[in-house]
Design an enzyme around this catalytic site. Structure first.
Site, PDB file in Angstrom:
ATOM      1  N   THR A  86       2.320   9.065  -6.589  1.00  0.00           N
ATOM      2  CA  THR A  86       1.983   9.722  -5.321  1.00  0.00           C
ATOM      3  C   THR A  86       1.447   8.662  -4.363  1.00  0.00           C
ATOM      4  O   THR A  86       0.775   7.710  -4.787  1.00  0.00           O
ATOM      5  CB  THR A  86       0.945  10.842  -5.516  1.00  0.00           C
ATOM      6  OG1 THR A  86      -0.313  10.267  -5.886  1.00  0.00           O
ATOM      7  CG2 THR A  86       1.399  11.841  -6.565  1.00  0.00           C
ATOM      8  N   SER A 132     -12.006   4.997  -7.491  1.00  0.00           N
ATOM      9  CA  SER A 132     -12.605   4.048  -6.545  1.00  0.00           C
ATOM     10  C   SER A 132     -13.932   3.629  -7.126  1.00  0.00           C
ATOM     11  O   SER A 132     -14.571   4.390  -7.866  1.00  0.00           O
ATOM     12  CB  SER A 132     -12.843   4.715  -5.191  1.00  0.00           C
ATOM     13  OG  SER A 132     -13.676   3.890  -4.394  1.00  0.00           O
ATOM     14  N   ILE A 181      -1.546   0.297  -2.203  1.00  0.00           N
ATOM     15  CA  ILE A 181      -1.616   0.127  -3.664  1.00  0.00           C
ATOM     16  C   ILE A 181      -0.466   0.862  -4.350  1.00  0.00           C
ATOM     17  O   ILE A 181       0.148   0.341  -5.284  1.00  0.00           O
ATOM     18  CB  ILE A 181      -2.978   0.642  -4.208  1.00  0.00           C
ATOM     19  CG1 ILE A 181      -4.132  -0.171  -3.595  1.00  0.00           C
ATOM     20  CG2 ILE A 181      -3.016   0.554  -5.733  1.00  0.00           C
ATOM     21  CD1 ILE A 181      -5.520   0.406  -3.874  1.00  0.00           C
ATOM     22  N   GLY A 182      -0.159   2.067  -3.886  1.00  0.00           N
ATOM     23  CA  GLY A 182       0.916   2.854  -4.518  1.00  0.00           C
ATOM     24  C   GLY A 182       2.249   2.136  -4.454  1.00  0.00           C
ATOM     25  O   GLY A 182       3.001   2.099  -5.448  1.00  0.00           O
ATOM     26  N   TYR A 218     -15.785  11.459   0.209  1.00  0.00           N
ATOM     27  CA  TYR A 218     -14.942  10.556  -0.592  1.00  0.00           C
ATOM     28  C   TYR A 218     -15.644  10.249  -1.911  1.00  0.00           C
ATOM     29  O   TYR A 218     -15.058  10.395  -2.998  1.00  0.00           O
ATOM     30  CB  TYR A 218     -14.693   9.280   0.209  1.00  0.00           C
ATOM     31  CG  TYR A 218     -13.790   8.273  -0.464  1.00  0.00           C
ATOM     32  CD1 TYR A 218     -12.412   8.448  -0.487  1.00  0.00           C
ATOM     33  CD2 TYR A 218     -14.316   7.124  -1.062  1.00  0.00           C
ATOM     34  CE1 TYR A 218     -11.574   7.512  -1.097  1.00  0.00           C
ATOM     35  CE2 TYR A 218     -13.494   6.183  -1.668  1.00  0.00           C
ATOM     36  CZ  TYR A 218     -12.116   6.383  -1.685  1.00  0.00           C
ATOM     37  OH  TYR A 218     -11.297   5.454  -2.276  1.00  0.00           O
TER      38      TYR A 218
HETATM   39  P1  NDP Z   1      -2.990   3.574   2.045  1.00  0.00           P
HETATM   40  O1  NDP Z   1      -3.576   4.361   3.170  1.00  0.00           O
HETATM   41  O2  NDP Z   1      -2.543   2.183   2.265  1.00  0.00           O
HETATM   42  O3  NDP Z   1      -1.769   4.414   1.390  1.00  0.00           O
HETATM   43  C1  NDP Z   1      -1.965   5.757   1.048  1.00  0.00           C
HETATM   44  C2  NDP Z   1      -0.677   6.324   0.505  1.00  0.00           C
HETATM   45  O4  NDP Z   1      -0.881   7.691   0.180  1.00  0.00           O
HETATM   46  C3  NDP Z   1       0.450   6.293   1.531  1.00  0.00           C
HETATM   47  O5  NDP Z   1       1.686   6.207   0.865  1.00  0.00           O
HETATM   48  C4  NDP Z   1       0.302   7.666   2.207  1.00  0.00           C
HETATM   49  O6  NDP Z   1       1.526   8.004   2.842  1.00  0.00           O
HETATM   50  C5  NDP Z   1      -0.046   8.511   0.991  1.00  0.00           C
HETATM   51  N1  NDP Z   1      -0.789   9.728   1.278  1.00  0.00           N
HETATM   52  C6  NDP Z   1      -1.947   9.862   1.956  1.00  0.00           C
HETATM   53  N2  NDP Z   1      -2.297  11.161   2.011  1.00  0.00           N
HETATM   54  C7  NDP Z   1      -1.340  11.859   1.343  1.00  0.00           C
HETATM   55  C8  NDP Z   1      -1.132  13.219   1.055  1.00  0.00           C
HETATM   56  N3  NDP Z   1      -1.974  14.172   1.492  1.00  0.00           N
HETATM   57  N4  NDP Z   1      -0.041  13.571   0.342  1.00  0.00           N
HETATM   58  C9  NDP Z   1       0.827  12.632  -0.095  1.00  0.00           C
HETATM   59  N5  NDP Z   1       0.683  11.320   0.148  1.00  0.00           N
HETATM   60  C10 NDP Z   1      -0.394  10.941   0.857  1.00  0.00           C
HETATM   61  O7  NDP Z   1      -4.089   3.669   0.874  1.00  0.00           O
HETATM   62  P2  NDP Z   1      -4.513   2.592  -0.217  1.00  0.00           P
HETATM   63  O8  NDP Z   1      -3.349   1.978  -0.841  1.00  0.00           O
HETATM   64  O9  NDP Z   1      -5.602   1.783   0.365  1.00  0.00           O
HETATM   65  O10 NDP Z   1      -5.229   3.590  -1.266  1.00  0.00           O
HETATM   66  C11 NDP Z   1      -4.517   4.201  -2.308  1.00  0.00           C
HETATM   67  C12 NDP Z   1      -5.537   4.831  -3.249  1.00  0.00           C
HETATM   68  O11 NDP Z   1      -6.440   3.828  -3.684  1.00  0.00           O
HETATM   69  C13 NDP Z   1      -6.387   5.920  -2.612  1.00  0.00           C
HETATM   70  O12 NDP Z   1      -6.580   6.977  -3.521  1.00  0.00           O
HETATM   71  C14 NDP Z   1      -7.702   5.230  -2.325  1.00  0.00           C
HETATM   72  O13 NDP Z   1      -8.789   6.114  -2.333  1.00  0.00           O
HETATM   73  C15 NDP Z   1      -7.766   4.257  -3.486  1.00  0.00           C
HETATM   74  N6  NDP Z   1      -8.630   3.097  -3.219  1.00  0.00           N
HETATM   75  C16 NDP Z   1      -8.332   2.212  -2.209  1.00  0.00           C
HETATM   76  C17 NDP Z   1      -9.168   1.138  -1.975  1.00  0.00           C
HETATM   77  C18 NDP Z   1      -8.905   0.124  -0.894  1.00  0.00           C
HETATM   78  O14 NDP Z   1      -9.784  -0.727  -0.637  1.00  0.00           O
HETATM   79  N7  NDP Z   1      -7.765   0.132  -0.236  1.00  0.00           N
HETATM   80  C19 NDP Z   1     -10.372   0.929  -2.784  1.00  0.00           C
HETATM   81  C20 NDP Z   1     -10.593   1.913  -3.796  1.00  0.00           C
HETATM   82  C21 NDP Z   1      -9.730   2.951  -4.003  1.00  0.00           C
HETATM   83  P3  NDP Z   1       1.587   9.118   4.038  1.00  0.00           P
HETATM   84  O15 NDP Z   1       0.526   8.735   5.026  1.00  0.00           O
HETATM   85  O16 NDP Z   1       2.989   9.027   4.529  1.00  0.00           O
HETATM   86  O17 NDP Z   1       1.303  10.421   3.367  1.00  0.00           O
END
Ligand code: NDP
Length: 264
Positions: free
Chosen positions: A13, A144, A19-20, A157
């Protein structure tokens, strides 16, 4: 080390950026076929196509908002139609928040609960029959460091990620009898486009560049003194997906450059 992941099927997802996407690419490099979802259909479809082209694996991109039960049902149906089975689920979609407890509405709490917790619950339930068909598999939740070490500006969060951590533990206990290993990864500071966008906004009209702003955050918080790249975190996810991590069950792993201030 051969990670023995070739021909596995992974569901990620939020697999279109950050990161994904890095986890998707890391798994694709190992020969894993993918099902990615995100809300922005054009971006997730384009990333799936780019991965097919670059790594020669199968990959579908599906538009789905994982905070909505009906979208999750549709995503699971698309995975079933394409692959008829799954080996790996990465619950990654999520985002930071900014509020005070006194000012945040019930609706806001509900949205983050659905996004960070119910999405993981519903996908685990929905994909269970497809994972069982393969005789077992792996579920990884992207938590996180804030699940245990809260940041002041984002209580919702912090709270929902802490709930996801407990859900991971409970799910791990229930799933291991089916040969499904569940773990939680808690990243620290990871430089994704989201952080860069925020840094650019906050440094507009200031005497500091967005790069200097991020550098200061890293130096003030993480002993390693820098942000992680998404790939550095993804490498850890990829290893946990592998049968090489066969004794890792129900744990929380920090990938945080030393930011966690306690022994945990
Ligand atoms: P990004 O904002 O770079 O990417 C988020 C991804 O999730 C995108 O593909 C976005 O695509 C998708 N997304 C967001 N909301 C939804 C939704 N409601 N349904 C489906 N897809 C969704 O995030 P990061 O890579 O930074 O973060 C990824 C995960 O890692 C998160 O859970 C975050 O909490 C966690 N994390 C990140 C950290 C960081 O420093 N970056 C640190 C610790 C944890 P779209 O907008 O098209 O839906």
């Amino acid at each position: 080390m051969d990670l023995e992941l070739k021909e596995k099927i992974a569901v990620i997802t939020g697999g279109s950026v950050g990161i994904g996407l890095a986890v998707a690419e890391g798994l694709a490099q190992e020969g894993v076929h993918l099902a990615l979802c995100a809300r922005d259909e054009a971006r997730v479809v384009a990333q799936a196509a780019a991965i097919r082209e670059k790594y020669g694996v199968r990959a579908i991109g599906v538009s789905a908002d994982v905070s909505k039960a009906e979208d999750i049902d549709r995503f699971v149906a698309a995975i079933d139609a394409e692959y008829g089975a799954a080996d790996i689920l990465i619950n990654n979609a999520g985002t930071g928040s900014e509020e005070t407890i006194l000012n945040a509405s019930d609706e806001r709490w509900q949205y983050y609960w659905d996004l960070h917790v119910m999405a993981a619950v519903r996908l685990a339930r929905g994909l269970f029959p497809l994972i069982q068909k393969r005789g077992g598999g792996v579920i990884l939740n992207n938590g996180s460091i804030c699940a245990t070490q809260p940041l002041g500006y984002e209580p919702i969060y912090n709270t929902t990620k802490a709930a996801l951590a407990m859900f991971s533990k409970c799910l791990a206990n229930e799933m291991i009898q089916y040969n499904i290993r569940v773990n939680l990864v808690n990243p620290g500071l990871v430089q994704t486009p989201d952080w860069e966008k925020t840094a650019k906004l906050l440094t507009r009209d200031k005497d500091i560049t967005w790069e200097q702003y991020l550098d200061k955050i890293a130096k003030d918080n993480a002993p390693i003194g820098r942000f992680a790249t998404a790939e550095e975190v993804a490498n850890f996810f990829v290893f946990l997906c592998s049968p090489r991590a066969s004794y890792s069950v129900g744990s929380s792993y920090y990938v945080d450059g030393g930011w966690l201030k306690v022994v945990n």
